[in-house]
Design an enzyme around this catalytic site. Structure first.
Site, short mmCIF file in Angstrom:
data_model
loop_
_atom_site.label_atom_id
_atom_site.label_comp_id
_atom_site.label_asym_id
_atom_site.label_seq_id
_atom_site.Cartn_x
_atom_site.Cartn_y
_atom_site.Cartn_z
N ASP A 75 2.11 -0.18 20.52
CA ASP A 75 2.26 -1.17 19.68
C ASP A 75 2.25 -2.37 20.17
O ASP A 75 2.85 -2.38 21.42
CB ASP A 75 3.89 -0.88 19.07
CG ASP A 75 4.14 -1.20 19.00
OD1 ASP A 75 4.48 0.04 17.70
OD2 ASP A 75 4.94 -1.90 18.42
N ASP B 194 -0.66 3.87 11.56
CA ASP B 194 0.60 3.58 10.90
C ASP B 194 1.85 1.87 10.82
O ASP B 194 2.33 2.13 11.73
CB ASP B 194 1.92 4.79 11.12
CG ASP B 194 3.44 5.05 11.04
OD1 ASP B 194 2.96 4.32 9.74
OD2 ASP B 194 3.72 5.68 10.69
N CYS C 109 4.22 3.89 4.78
CA CYS C 109 5.13 4.17 4.04
C CYS C 109 5.64 2.88 2.96
O CYS C 109 6.98 3.14 2.84
CB CYS C 109 6.25 4.79 5.06
SG CYS C 109 7.37 3.10 6.01
#
Length: 385
Positions: A248, A284, A337
């Site tokens: 990340d 993501d 999302c």
């Protein structure tokens, strides 16, 4: 606390949010300064606050003001309750209604106000959702279901349901993913339950699980979770037998992942600077979160056109970086999302123009109408060397 006192506390918290403080920070600060409040009080106040954030425009319209008091008043009117039963000024209740508040008659509610949609975002949402616009926006005004992911490496769905029931938690299989359970009873007990503490289940939205189930077989494959965050998808991939490396841009987001992996019996390598190429790279990416606004409703009101443009740039850069870590004949999965085409289909179309060595094999757009959050997946295949 009385119900009226809870409404007053919620109004004060909402005023802090409206002044610019993040919602969770407002709730945490209130709880620390209100030691007298029990767990049921805190849960009830959180529910009032989050309901008001989901329905901020419509509640303000019904309450006559975009203030904490106005939102609480609008919430009561939206459910047909008599505000005078709570606005009494007695025992920490909101002060009595003013003559103007008592006689206020809302004008007819415009459609976008009734659907709690920011005006500037409506054209983008319409382009993206078409005839599903109104039902999807209406779904974002409601509380989200609670879902669990069953760790199939250690337990079946049926046995997980049985063990949860022993701790008083009711759950049923959900059709979106073979690992998904929808919690139908006692969700607040999950994190104290034995199946959760033993790593047999994890909190994860059903649509997020559906994205993982759409990926190619990852057993014994090397996988780079390029935007791992808290590691929910990394854990799901490890449970399927993948050799997972988590990365990340902000390593602090992964600080809980080692403990979560240990609890689940999973092996996940953490890397601040991933090297080499992988069989599958999962991205993501940071996004508007429009598919999860019923869980994080503050995001609907904080998003701006400039912020969305910055997200588009970040998504493009992540795809270009992830491309370098995908081996020939390997897979690149792009996930958001979000339900906005500008973050999803258009982003992938632009990437394919820049990266002719990739082809789009599969894409899927999920919305809350299918039960879970709104998610998008594009599965890309790299050309063999």
């Amino acid at each position: 606390m009385t119900p009226a006192a809870r409404f007053q506390a919620a109004a004060e918290i909402l005023d802090q949010f409206l002044s610019g403080m993040p919602a969770e920070q407002c709730l945490t600060r209130w709880a620390r300064n209100s030691r007298y409040a029990g767990s049921k009080d805190r849960a009830a106040i959180r529910d009032i606050v989050y309901d008001a954030l989901r329905c901020k425009r419509s509640y303000a319209h019904l309450g006559g003001a975009e203030t904490g008091r106005g939102l609480v008043l609008g919430a009561l009117r939206s459910r047909g309750a008599d505000p005078t039963q709570y606005f009494t000024g007695e025992r920490h209740a909101p002060s009595a209604l003013t003559p103007l508040e008592a006689t206020y008659t809302p004008a007819p509610m415009p459609e976008l106000v009734a659907l709690d949609c920011p005006d500037w975002l409506a054209p983008d949402m319409k382009t993206s959702l078409g005839t599903d616009l109104a039902p999807v926006l209406e779904s974002l005004r409601q509380r989200a279901p609670v879902f669990l992911r069953v760790n199939l490496a250690r337990i079946s769905r049926e046995h997980a349901i049985a063990q949860l029931a022993q701790d008083g938690i009711g759950a049923l299989p959900h059709l979106l993913a073979p690992t998904a359970l929808e919690v139908i009873d006692n969700p607040r007990a999950i994190q104290r339950s034995r199946p959760y503490l033993d790593g047999l289940v994890e909190l994860q939205d059903a649509a997020s699980q559906a994205v993982i189930s759409e990926l190619p077989d990852v057993q014994n494959q090397t996988v780079l979770d390029y935007c791992a965050g808290g590691g929910g998808k990394a854990l799901a991939l490890a449970a399927l037998g993948a050799k997972v490396t988590a990365h990340d841009a902000n390593p602090a987001r992964m600080q809980d992942l080692p403990n979560r992996a240990a609890r689940a019996g999973a092996k996940i390598a953490l890397s601040e600077q991933p090297e080499g190429k992988f069989d599958l790279v999962l991205t993501d990416v940071p996004c508007s979160g429009s598919g999860s606004w019923r869980r994080s409703p503050a995001g609907k009101w904080s998003l701006t056109r400039n912020a969305l443009d910055q997200l588009h740039l970040a998504q493009m850069q992540i795809l270009d970086n992830a491309r370098l870590h995908t081996r020939p004949d390997g897979w690149l999965a792009y996930v958001t999302c979000s339900m906005l085409k500008s973050e999803n289909q258009l982003q992938i179309a632009n990437f394919l123009d820049r990266a002719p060595e990739f082809e789009l094999v599969k894409e899927r757009q999920l919305t809350p109408l299918e039960g879970g959050d709104g998610f998008y997946l594009a599965l890309l295949k790299a050309r063999a060397a």
